[in-house]
Design an enzyme around this catalytic site. Structure first.
Site: not given
Length: 490
Positions: A237, A294
């Protein structure tokens, strides 16, 4: 807000170096922090100032918020850039910076907090017209509730952690008989990873693609998106190969997804650089997955196709300036591809292979960029993510960017550790990549690519040239290395 003059980079490796380069272009003083494992790392040697922050384990160093803030005060830093990972998405750290009068180069603590809670984020998106994958509106309270929800949604489903990301606390459930076991596993992993065991149920999409939109927003309410990146090729993932723009995109889908991304950013009062991530099904329906509050690892490919420096944009926003760009003034220039080079053995399921890298010679040439934590041979520490470098290439179109990547990967020389170079090269040369047949199951669906271990060619012979006793563990001094002797704080 006053101009930022002195920036502490609360990170390590290639992202710390990448941020420092922009800071130096802008005339800002750079402050590095380092653990004992990184005492001689390139980012430490490149910075104007550098300070130790603790032992090798991240919990005792790069995640030690109070120690980092002590260094900020000691060094005179008026801002902290968190990079990605570590403290970058911890709302409590952003709050501490604000309380101590230090500018956090990122979004507000409130934005981080609401987007870090997957359940709260889903609810917020639904209220602002951003499509979400069908699922439970709240964390499940019992197995019976989970069973009812899964039956209503239809198997397969995902049991997902309400907090965190990166695939932790997530389990695919194919049948009802597996539900209890996988929910328990997801809860346990979520509690261990995030200190929050809440789980919700979401529909599992067949043949999904992972498409994300880069957004920029300032504190004055102006916002733009910088188009999309395709990040479907993942292991565990986590992304390993990305490209921009996405080859499935049409102007209509791009417009719809871009506007949805901007609505998502506006909904949480976002300011700074952020990424809104979507899943796209086989029918090209798209659904909000999460927002990363971010800078992303893969931001260089967006910089390639837009010509913008995203770190410079982050600093501009943090200083309270307005964005100097408007949506109509941004266009896609060519195509870019990124391959992440990890010290991992793809043939053994991408098992990390940290250790001493006896040779490191990155590729160069037209349309090639390498963001690396190394200037030569060096140790790939066992304590952190085993990334060695990110190779990005640019071309007038996808085919040229791919050809340049193939050449760059063949030119790259690494010895001493196993890497994902052979895997990335096999993907670039595959029919599946070149035809754009990508899903988040790409690695699983093409197991043969993991076994294509190509000979190292001249790497071993070249490594022997570096094996002399007086040279084996040396690294070239960076520009300005004379300053290193006078400004280190040990």
């Amino acid at each position: 807000m006053p101009k930022i003059n002195n920036i502490l980079i609360a990170n390590r490796g290639e992202i710390a170096l990448r941020i420092m380069r922009t800071c130096k272009e802008l005339g800002r003083v750079t402050v590095a922090v380092f653990s004992e494992a990184d005492r001689s790392a390139a980012h430490v040697r490149y910075a104007d100032q550098a300070y130790p922050i603790g032992p090798a384990p991240a919990a005792d160093s790069y995640l030690n918020a109070e120690r980092i803030l002590q260094v900020a005060r000691k060094s005179g830093a008026d801002a902290i850039h968190p990079g990605y990972g570590f403290l970058s998405e911890q709302a409590s750290f952003a709050e501490l910076c604000h309380q101590q009068g230090i500018t956090f180069i990122g979004p507000s603590a409130d934005s981080i907090r609401i987007m870090g809670d997957k359940i709260a984020a889903r609810k917020l998106m639904q209220g602002h017209g951003v499509p979400v994958v069908p699922g439970t509106p709240d964390a499940i309270g019992s197995l019976a509730e989970a069973r009812d929800a899964a039956r209503a949604i239809g198997y397969p489903v995902l049991a997902k952690a309400a907090a965190g990301g990166g695939g932790k606390g997530m389990r695919k459930v194919d049948t009802e008989k597996d539900l209890s076991q996988f929910i328990s596993l997801a809860q346990s992993e979520a509690q261990s990873a995030f200190g929050d065991g809440r789980i919700f149920i979401e529909k599992y999409l067949e043949e999904p693609r992972h498409i994300e939109f880069q957004v920029l927003a300032d504190v004055h309410g102006h916002q733009v998106h910088l188009f999309e990146r395709e990040c479907s090729i993942q292991r565990r993932h986590q992304k390993i190969i990305e490209e921009a723009p996405a080859c499935l995109m049409t102007p209509e889908i791009r417009e719809a997804m871009g506007q949805a991304a901007l609505r998502a950013a506006a909904a949480c009062g976002y300011a700074g650089a952020g990424t809104v991530e979507f899943l796209v099904d086989r029918h090209r329906n798209f659904y909000f997955m999460e927002m990363n509050t971010r800078l992303q690892v893969e931001h260089p490919i967006t910089e390639w196709i837009t010509g913008l420096d995203l770190v410079a944009q982050q600093i501009r926003v943090a200083e309270g300036q307005s964005l100097a760009i408007v949506q109509d003034g941004i266009s896609i220039r060519g195509h870019a591809v990124e391959c992440r080079i990890y010290a991992e053995d793809a043939a053994s399921g991408f098992v990390p292979d940290p250790g001493y890298m006896s040779l490191h010679l990155p590729p160069v040439g037209v349309g090639v960029r390498v963001d690396s934590a190394y200037w030569g041979p060096g140790e790939v520490p066992i304590h952190y993510d085993p990334m060695i470098a990110k190779v990005t290439t640019w071309g007038q179109d996808r085919a040229q960017a791919t050809r340049r990547m193939i050449r760059a990967l063949k030119d790259y020389r690494i010895a001493g550790v196993k890497t994902t170079l052979p895997y990335c090269l096999a993907v670039m040369e595959s029919d599946a990549w070149q035809s754009g047949q990508l899903t988040t199951h790409f690695v699983r669906d093409h197991p043969n690519l993991m076994q294509l271990q190509r000979p190292a060619r001249s790497a071993a012979a070249m490594a022997a040239l570096y094996s002399r006793k007086d040279n084996v563990r040396s690294q070239p001094e960076p520009p300005g290395s004379d300053r290193w002797l006078t400004r280190r704080q040990y």
